[in-house]
Each structure stands twice: as C-alpha cells, then as structure tokens.
Design a protein around this motif. Sequence first.
Motif, short mmCIF file in Angstrom:
data_model
loop_
_atom_site.label_atom_id
_atom_site.label_comp_id
_atom_site.label_asym_id
_atom_site.label_seq_id
_atom_site.Cartn_x
_atom_site.Cartn_y
_atom_site.Cartn_z
N ILE A 150 -15.38 20.45 -1.14
CA ILE A 150 -14.31 20.12 -0.20
C ILE A 150 -13.80 18.70 -0.43
CG2 ILE A 150 -13.74 19.81 2.26
CD1 ILE A 150 -13.97 22.75 1.25
N VAL A 151 -14.71 17.77 -0.68
CA VAL A 151 -14.29 16.39 -0.97
C VAL A 151 -13.43 16.37 -2.23
CG1 VAL A 151 -15.11 14.10 -1.68
CG2 VAL A 151 -16.22 15.29 0.22
N GLY A 152 -13.87 17.09 -3.25
CA GLY A 152 -13.09 17.16 -4.48
C GLY A 152 -11.71 17.75 -4.24
N ALA A 153 -11.66 18.84 -3.48
CA ALA A 153 -10.38 19.50 -3.20
C ALA A 153 -9.42 18.58 -2.44
CB ALA A 153 -10.62 20.79 -2.43
N HIS A 154 -9.94 17.76 -1.56
CA HIS A 154 -9.04 16.92 -0.76
C HIS A 154 -8.37 15.84 -1.61
CE1 HIS A 154 -11.30 13.14 -0.13
NE2 HIS A 154 -10.40 12.77 0.74
N PHE A 155 -8.97 15.50 -2.75
CA PHE A 155 -8.34 14.50 -3.63
C PHE A 155 -7.08 15.04 -4.29
CE2 PHE A 155 -12.49 12.29 -3.54
CZ PHE A 155 -12.01 11.05 -3.10
N PHE A 156 -6.95 16.35 -4.41
CA PHE A 156 -5.72 16.90 -4.99
C PHE A 156 -4.52 16.59 -4.10
CE2 PHE A 156 -8.98 19.60 -7.03
CZ PHE A 156 -8.67 19.30 -8.36
N GLY A 157 -4.71 16.62 -2.80
CA GLY A 157 -3.64 16.25 -1.88
C GLY A 157 -3.43 14.74 -1.80
N THR A 170 0.84 -1.19 0.00
CA THR A 170 0.00 0.00 0.00
C THR A 170 0.88 1.24 0.00
OG1 THR A 170 -1.64 1.27 1.23
CG2 THR A 170 -0.24 -0.20 2.52
N ALA A 171 0.43 2.26 -0.66
CA ALA A 171 1.18 3.53 -0.67
C ALA A 171 1.25 4.12 0.73
CB ALA A 171 0.52 4.52 -1.62
N LEU A 172 0.33 3.76 1.60
CA LEU A 172 0.31 4.31 2.96
C LEU A 172 1.46 3.81 3.81
CD1 LEU A 172 -3.51 4.22 3.75
CD2 LEU A 172 -2.12 6.16 3.00
N ALA A 173 2.14 2.75 3.37
CA ALA A 173 3.27 2.22 4.13
C ALA A 173 4.56 2.98 3.84
CB ALA A 173 3.46 0.74 3.80
N LEU A 179 0.98 7.77 5.53
CA LEU A 179 -0.16 7.54 6.43
C LEU A 179 -0.47 8.80 7.23
CD1 LEU A 179 -2.26 5.53 7.41
CD2 LEU A 179 -0.64 4.77 9.15
N ASN A 180 0.55 9.48 7.73
CA ASN A 180 0.32 10.73 8.46
C ASN A 180 -0.31 11.78 7.55
OD1 ASN A 180 1.37 9.68 10.81
ND2 ASN A 180 3.42 10.49 10.44
N ASN A 181 0.19 11.90 6.32
CA ASN A 181 -0.38 12.85 5.37
C ASN A 181 -1.83 12.50 5.04
OD1 ASN A 181 2.01 14.28 5.27
ND2 ASN A 181 2.75 13.21 3.46
N TYR A 182 -2.12 11.22 4.94
CA TYR A 182 -3.49 10.77 4.69
C TYR A 182 -4.41 11.27 5.80
CZ TYR A 182 -7.49 7.64 4.40
OH TYR A 182 -8.77 7.13 4.35
N TYR A 183 -3.99 11.04 7.03
CA TYR A 183 -4.80 11.48 8.18
C TYR A 183 -4.99 12.99 8.17
CZ TYR A 183 -4.45 6.84 10.30
OH TYR A 183 -4.54 5.49 10.55
N VAL A 184 -3.95 13.73 7.85
CA VAL A 184 -4.05 15.19 7.82
C VAL A 184 -5.09 15.62 6.78
CG1 VAL A 184 -2.82 17.30 7.16
CG2 VAL A 184 -1.73 15.66 8.71
N PHE A 185 -5.02 15.08 5.57
CA PHE A 185 -5.96 15.46 4.51
C PHE A 185 -7.39 15.09 4.87
CE2 PHE A 185 -2.18 15.44 1.66
CZ PHE A 185 -2.26 16.76 1.27
N VAL A 186 -7.60 13.91 5.43
CA VAL A 186 -8.95 13.47 5.76
C VAL A 186 -9.52 14.27 6.93
CG1 VAL A 186 -10.34 11.52 6.56
CG2 VAL A 186 -8.65 11.18 4.75
N ILE A 187 -8.71 14.51 7.95
CA ILE A 187 -9.19 15.29 9.09
C ILE A 187 -9.51 16.72 8.67
CG2 ILE A 187 -8.50 16.30 11.31
CD1 ILE A 187 -7.01 13.58 11.82
#
Length: 174
Positions: free
Chosen positions: A108-115, A63-66, A71-79
């Motif tokens: 906002i959902v669309g914008a978060h996919f850019f990150g 997984t790319a999250l590994a 993984l930290n960046n994922y959490y930041v974008f989702v939060i």
Amino acid sequence: MHFVRDYSMMVAIFGFFSMVWYGWSQENPPKNWRKVIGFLTGLALLVCLSGIYLSIKNWEAGTALAAGHSLNNYYVFVILEFVIAGVGVFILYRKGGMEYAAPWVCFIVGAHFFGLRYVFQDFSLHILGFLLVLIAGASLYLSQKSSLNNSTLTGLAAGTTLLLFAAFNLFRFI
C-alpha cells in the motif's frame, strides 16, 4: 521542477520511515543480523535528523504542495494510504494472517507513491513505488523459501530502499 524544500522533507520523511521499517524488521531476525539492523536504524535516525534540520533552514523555499490543488491531493493520498493499510491489517488480524501485515503495508505504501509522483512532480517517486511493491511481493516468496519471516524481509528491504531514497534526495538537495 526542482523544489529544494521538498527534497529536504523527503530526506526527513524517508529517513524516519526507514527507521520504522527497520524497527519492524526486528520482530525475529537471525541473531547475526541484529547489529546490522541496529546500525542501519541509527543511520536512518541521523539521516532523518539532517532532513529535519535542512527543512527548517529552508522553510521559505518553494514546494510543490503550494501549487494548485497539490496539498489537497497530498492529504487524499496519505489518508487513503492509512485507511486502506489499516483496514487490510485489521482483516489480516481477524483472519489470523498477521504474518502478512508487513508485505501488505509495504504494498500500500508503494502504491501510494504512484499518486504522489504527480503531487510532487517527481518521477523518482514512481521508481520508489515500484520498488516497494516489488519488495512486498518478493518477501512473500522469499519467506516461503527460507526460514526468515515476512516482517524481517519486508522491513529490511523497505527500510534500506527508503534510506537510499533519502540519500538520493539529500544528494539532490546539495
């Protein structure tokens, strides 16, 4: 890079959120649209469940999250996505503009996919983000030009877009 597990998770997640958007589209659709929306909701559920099954079966795949700080960046974008969307909806509620909630959340959902594109190393997330931002704007325009409300237009278009991206990721998984 290709991460089979990420593809299967995208099938599950996009299928799930497709269902959510179809649910939002049911606020006040034309009567003759209801069966179609119901069918699409059921289809999204089946796609979501297939993604869950494939994710469980391929849990040990890469997984790319590994990689690194992904993984930290994922959490930041989702939060950030949830906080910004929630604050915006709260402001809309306080100002009496709840008819704009669906397009706001879609934006906002669309914008978060850019990150997330960089987190998952997947350019298709830029395309998904662009389409969702476009849907948010288009629904505002089209609702003024028709008798349809923003939630119906946004929910149906966002749900269908996410369902198509779930199918795309299922194809990539295979």
